[in-house]
Scaffold this motif. Structure first.
Motif: not given
Length: 98
Positions: A20-31, A47-56, A73-80
């Motif tokens: 129920s809470l967000p978590w970080q995952e890192t693969r191939g140098g991308v978090t 959501f990418r950690l420091t970039d405003r981009a997402y994937c499924y 346009p407004e959300t990065s992983g850091e913001a989440v």
């Protein structure tokens, strides 16, 4: 008294679809920060950690850093993660005061 970090650690003990809470995952140098799936969604969002981009999440699970990311346009992983931590901290303080 439980801390925000303890709540996040406890939630990570669940399998990803049951968190129920967000978590970080890192693969191939991308978090990414994975946002848990709301009841109405078909898949979770990563959501990418420091970039405003997402994937499924399914694409992230299958392809890792080669997943197809979309601009957001407004959300990065850091913001989440910051939003979730602030929400939990407010909840803890609210319960402590009562």
């Amino acid at each position: 008294m439980i801390t925000v970090d303890e709540l996040f650690a406890d939630d990570r003990r669940n399998p990803p679809p049951e968190r129920s809470l967000p978590w970080q995952e890192t693969r191939g140098g991308v978090t990414v920060v994975v946002e848990p799936k709301p009841h109405w969604a078909e898949d979770m969002t990563a959501f990418r950690l420091t970039d405003r981009a997402y994937c499924y999440y399914a694409d992230w699970t299958l392809n890792g850093p080669r997943a197809r990311f979309f601009r957001h346009p407004e959300t990065s992983g850091e913001a989440v993660m910051a939003k979730a931590r602030a929400m939990i901290a407010r909840e803890i303080v609210g319960r402590w005061r009562t």
